[in-house]
Design a protein around this motif. Structure first.
Motif, PDB file in Angstrom:
ATOM      1  N   ASP A 303       0.815  -1.205   0.000  1.00  0.00           N
ATOM      2  CA  ASP A 303       0.000   0.000   0.000  1.00  0.00           C
ATOM      3  C   ASP A 303       0.858   1.268   0.000  1.00  0.00           C
ATOM      4  O   ASP A 303       0.870   2.036   0.949  1.00  0.00           O
ATOM      5  CB  ASP A 303      -0.926  -0.030   1.219  1.00  0.00           C
ATOM      6  CG  ASP A 303      -2.112   0.909   1.021  1.00  0.00           C
ATOM      7  OD1 ASP A 303      -2.110   1.665   0.039  1.00  0.00           O
ATOM      8  OD2 ASP A 303      -3.014   0.879   1.868  1.00  0.00           O
ATOM      9  N   ALA A 338      -5.793   0.861   1.990  1.00  0.00           N
ATOM     10  CA  ALA A 338      -6.527   0.094   0.973  1.00  0.00           C
ATOM     11  C   ALA A 338      -6.811  -1.289   1.566  1.00  0.00           C
ATOM     12  O   ALA A 338      -6.122  -1.723   2.492  1.00  0.00           O
ATOM     13  CB  ALA A 338      -5.672  -0.034  -0.278  1.00  0.00           C
ATOM     14  N   ASN A 340      -6.930  -5.313   1.078  1.00  0.00           N
ATOM     15  CA  ASN A 340      -6.525  -6.395   0.175  1.00  0.00           C
ATOM     16  C   ASN A 340      -7.490  -7.574   0.321  1.00  0.00           C
ATOM     17  O   ASN A 340      -8.442  -7.519   1.116  1.00  0.00           O
ATOM     18  CB  ASN A 340      -5.064  -6.799   0.419  1.00  0.00           C
ATOM     19  CG  ASN A 340      -4.851  -7.282   1.850  1.00  0.00           C
ATOM     20  OD1 ASN A 340      -5.775  -7.782   2.482  1.00  0.00           O
ATOM     21  ND2 ASN A 340      -3.639  -7.129   2.358  1.00  0.00           N
ATOM     22  N   ASP A 386      -9.945  -7.509  -6.910  1.00  0.00           N
ATOM     23  CA  ASP A 386      -9.642  -7.122  -8.297  1.00  0.00           C
ATOM     24  C   ASP A 386     -10.515  -5.977  -8.790  1.00  0.00           C
ATOM     25  O   ASP A 386     -10.154  -5.283  -9.740  1.00  0.00           O
ATOM     26  CB  ASP A 386      -9.843  -8.320  -9.238  1.00  0.00           C
ATOM     27  CG  ASP A 386      -8.731  -9.328  -9.098  1.00  0.00           C
ATOM     28  OD1 ASP A 386      -7.703  -8.975  -8.483  1.00  0.00           O
ATOM     29  OD2 ASP A 386      -8.887 -10.457  -9.588  1.00  0.00           O
ATOM     30  N   GLU A 387     -11.666  -5.826  -8.191  1.00  0.00           N
ATOM     31  CA  GLU A 387     -12.567  -4.744  -8.615  1.00  0.00           C
ATOM     32  C   GLU A 387     -11.996  -3.367  -8.296  1.00  0.00           C
ATOM     33  O   GLU A 387     -12.409  -2.366  -8.856  1.00  0.00           O
ATOM     34  CB  GLU A 387     -13.925  -4.868  -7.896  1.00  0.00           C
ATOM     35  CG  GLU A 387     -14.702  -6.105  -8.251  1.00  0.00           C
ATOM     36  CD  GLU A 387     -15.521  -5.909  -9.510  1.00  0.00           C
ATOM     37  OE1 GLU A 387     -16.204  -4.885  -9.608  1.00  0.00           O
ATOM     38  OE2 GLU A 387     -15.444  -6.783 -10.390  1.00  0.00           O
ATOM     39  N   LYS A 388     -11.122  -3.319  -7.281  1.00  0.00           N
ATOM     40  CA  LYS A 388     -10.482  -2.055  -6.851  1.00  0.00           C
ATOM     41  C   LYS A 388     -11.500  -1.006  -6.395  1.00  0.00           C
ATOM     42  O   LYS A 388     -11.338   0.186  -6.630  1.00  0.00           O
ATOM     43  CB  LYS A 388      -9.626  -1.441  -7.979  1.00  0.00           C
ATOM     44  CG  LYS A 388      -8.571  -2.361  -8.510  1.00  0.00           C
ATOM     45  CD  LYS A 388      -7.239  -2.082  -7.846  1.00  0.00           C
ATOM     46  CE  LYS A 388      -6.133  -2.970  -8.329  1.00  0.00           C
ATOM     47  NZ  LYS A 388      -5.874  -4.172  -7.588  1.00  0.00           N
ATOM     48  N   THR A 389     -12.570  -1.500  -5.781  1.00  0.00           N
ATOM     49  CA  THR A 389     -13.549  -0.551  -5.237  1.00  0.00           C
ATOM     50  C   THR A 389     -13.730  -0.786  -3.738  1.00  0.00           C
ATOM     51  O   THR A 389     -14.792  -0.502  -3.180  1.00  0.00           O
ATOM     52  CB  THR A 389     -14.925  -0.679  -5.945  1.00  0.00           C
ATOM     53  OG1 THR A 389     -15.328  -2.059  -5.890  1.00  0.00           O
ATOM     54  CG2 THR A 389     -14.879  -0.200  -7.371  1.00  0.00           C
ATOM     55  N   THR A 458      -4.655 -11.525  -9.645  1.00  0.00           N
ATOM     56  CA  THR A 458      -4.663 -10.661  -8.469  1.00  0.00           C
ATOM     57  C   THR A 458      -3.281 -10.068  -8.246  1.00  0.00           C
ATOM     58  O   THR A 458      -2.303 -10.807  -8.150  1.00  0.00           O
ATOM     59  CB  THR A 458      -5.060 -11.456  -7.200  1.00  0.00           C
ATOM     60  OG1 THR A 458      -6.198 -12.215  -7.535  1.00  0.00           O
ATOM     61  CG2 THR A 458      -5.326 -10.540  -6.027  1.00  0.00           C
ATOM     62  N   THR A 461      -0.684  -7.125  -3.148  1.00  0.00           N
ATOM     63  CA  THR A 461      -0.578  -5.808  -2.515  1.00  0.00           C
ATOM     64  C   THR A 461       0.087  -5.945  -1.169  1.00  0.00           C
ATOM     65  O   THR A 461       0.103  -6.993  -0.575  1.00  0.00           O
ATOM     66  CB  THR A 461      -1.960  -5.153  -2.312  1.00  0.00           C
ATOM     67  OG1 THR A 461      -2.804  -6.118  -1.736  1.00  0.00           O
ATOM     68  CG2 THR A 461      -2.513  -4.639  -3.597  1.00  0.00           C
TER      69      THR A 461
END
Ligand SMILES: Nc1ncnc2c1ncn2[C@@H]1O[C@H](COP(=O)(O)OP(=O)(O)OP(=O)(O)O)[C@@H](O)[C@H]1O
Ligand SMILES: [Mg+2]
Length: 461
Positions: A303, A338, A340, A386-389, A458, A461
């Motif tokens: 991160d 963030a 993970n 994976d959506e990153k939301t 993936t 992170t």
């Protein structure tokens, strides 16, 4: 606009006023004119005794306020207690939880002192308004919602982007305080101790280009800083005729004098935003040097954005486009991390507000038992990452995965559904098998086919 029934009418008003010899007559006339449309707008003309109803409402508000004041006078929470409460709902974000717990305790301890002792409110006190930074869907709003629930104070969430400097296009910043009054069920006195959460605060920063809405952004910042410190705001907007009239009628009919303005001194402001460009600004400032505590600038760092945002300084915010006096009114700043795949799995399994619980409830509504095994939960969390939301990705994945099951199963005799890794590999086939059919249900949508296929590799992170 206020009606003063004792005021000497102007000539132009004479004719109008002579038609109504008493307040009761005017009230009846307004009732006839507005009819049901008036009541739809919230302007109620009850057939019974208006004064009694107004008085009942006033009494309920006074009672609610008295109970609240009693509670705040006894406020004795410790930061750790608040943190422990947040831990039940919010996964990770330990630094944000710590900072918020302290800020909330300090704020309501100060409010308590002011309520118990008039003199305390005269002493200079710098409010600890908070600025939360971090990516989307990681719990910024969720943290504050849970805090407001715990303390039992009115809470409102507003979007900074909907305000403009003049209020001609978009809303006036004072409207956020009026929204807080609405959140307190119209109890102005109660709203004075609430929390205003301003989302998307990064969007009102000016860019160096000084174009378009950036100028307006500066104006909004200037207007906001007055509110954040202390200012007196009209409880009812000038354009809100219905509320103005209601207050006037209540007052004219001898009801309790309603509070017309609200002081923002004890309202806590918490602002939040993703601040995408900020990471680069901090990066440039710290250069390629280590930014302390063994931090190295390697792409594999965990991160990376969070590590930089932790180091943000006032000058970085000014460079980003904030006025110094505005950012200075948000003295407590903390970054959120963030989430993970592992964190997202944790949310599914252990957060009291887990979206999985919502699915259990949804199926239970049709007397269907729903559960998912550990392997499936790991897979769902990976796909969601994976959506990153942030945690919102969990809902996206679950919705895709279970769309058809939710549609089909309530009309069958099937009483349970278990999501496994096999189910996830081909949800359509799994549902067909469950329903004992050779072919897929007719309604099967492509979205449910191959949730797995949308899997990207993936990123670690
Ligand atoms: N750390 C977390 N722990 C548990 N649940 C979370 C967490 N983060 C987010 N969620 C879930 O995701 C939902 C959305 O999160 P939230 O509204 O707090 O996002 P946000 O950080 O405010 O994002 P944005 O910047 O887009 O407004 C929450 O209602 C909650 O259910
Ligand atoms: Mg939010």
């Amino acid at each position: 606009m206020f009606f003063d029934f004792d005021r000497k009418p102007s000539d132009s008003e004479d004719k109008w006023k002579s038609s109504f010899s008493s307040f009761e007559e005017l009230k009846k006339h307004l009732g006839d004119v507005f009819g049901s449309a008036g009541s739809k707008l919230g302007f109620v003309f009850p057939a019974g005794n208006v004064e009694e109803k107004e008085a009942e409402g006033d009494n309920a508000k006074e009672k609610e306020f008295a109970e609240f004041i009693k509670k705040i006078k006894g406020f004795n929470m410790k930061p750790r207690e608040i943190r422990d409460f947040l831990d039940r709902f919010v996964i990770k974000q330990s630094e944000a939880k710590k900072v918020l717990s302290v800020a909330i305790c300090d704020h309501y301890n100060h409010v308590r002192r002011c309520l118990l002792d008039e003199e305390s409110s005269q002493i200079e006190y710098n409010k600890q308004n908070v600025l939360l930074l971090g990516p989307t869907g990681v719990g910024k709003t969720y943290l504050i919602k849970n805090i407001a629930k715990l303390i039992g104070v009115p809470f409102v969430k507003v979007d900074a982007t909907k305000f403009s400097e003049t209020g001609y296009v978009g809303n006036d910043v004072d409207d956020m305080i009026r929204d807080l009054i609405k959140a307190a069920n119209g109890n102005v006195k109660l709203a004075q101790y609430g929390i205003v959460f301003i989302d998307e605060i990064d969007k009102i920063a000016m860019s160096s280009s000084f174009e378009g809405r950036d100028i307006s952004g500066r104006g909004v910042q200037i207007n906001l800083l007055k509110l954040m410190e202390e200012s007196e705001v009209n409880a009812y907007a000038q354009s809100d005729m219905i509320s103005q009239l209601r207050v006037a009628m209540s007052f004219a009919s001898g009801g309790m004098e309603q509070k017309q303005s609200i002081n923002t001194k004890h309202i806590l402001f918490i602002a939040s935003g993703a601040f995408d460009r900020l990471v680069d600004i901090v990066k440039t400032r710290v250069g390629n040097k280590s930014i302390g505590f063994n931090f190295k600038l390697s792409p594999n760092d965990k991160d990376e954005a969070y590590e930089y945002l932790k180091k943000v300084s006032t000058t970085d915010f000014i460079k980003y486009g904030f006025e110094p006096e505005f950012i200075g009114r948000l003295p407590v700043r903390v970054a959120c991390e963030a989430l993970n795949a592992e964190d997202l799995k944790n949310i599914l399994v252990s957060s009291e507000g887990s979206i999985l619980k919502q699915y259990v409830e949804d199926f239970a509504g049709y007397k269907i038992k729903f559960n998912a095994d550990d392997g499936a939960l790991t897979e769902i969390a990976k796909l969601a990452a994976d959506e990153k939301t942030g945690a919102r990705g969990l809902l996206t994945i679950l919705e895709k995965l279970l769309r058809d099951s939710k549609f089909e199963l309530p009309s069958t005799n099937i009483k349970s559904i278990r999501v496994t890794k096999n189910f996830m590999a081909d949800p359509a086939k799994a549902l067909s098998n469950l329903m004992g059919k050779e072919s897929r249900p007719k309604t099967m949508t492509p979205a449910a086919n191959g949730v797995k296929k949308t899997t990207k590799k993936t990123k670690k992170t």
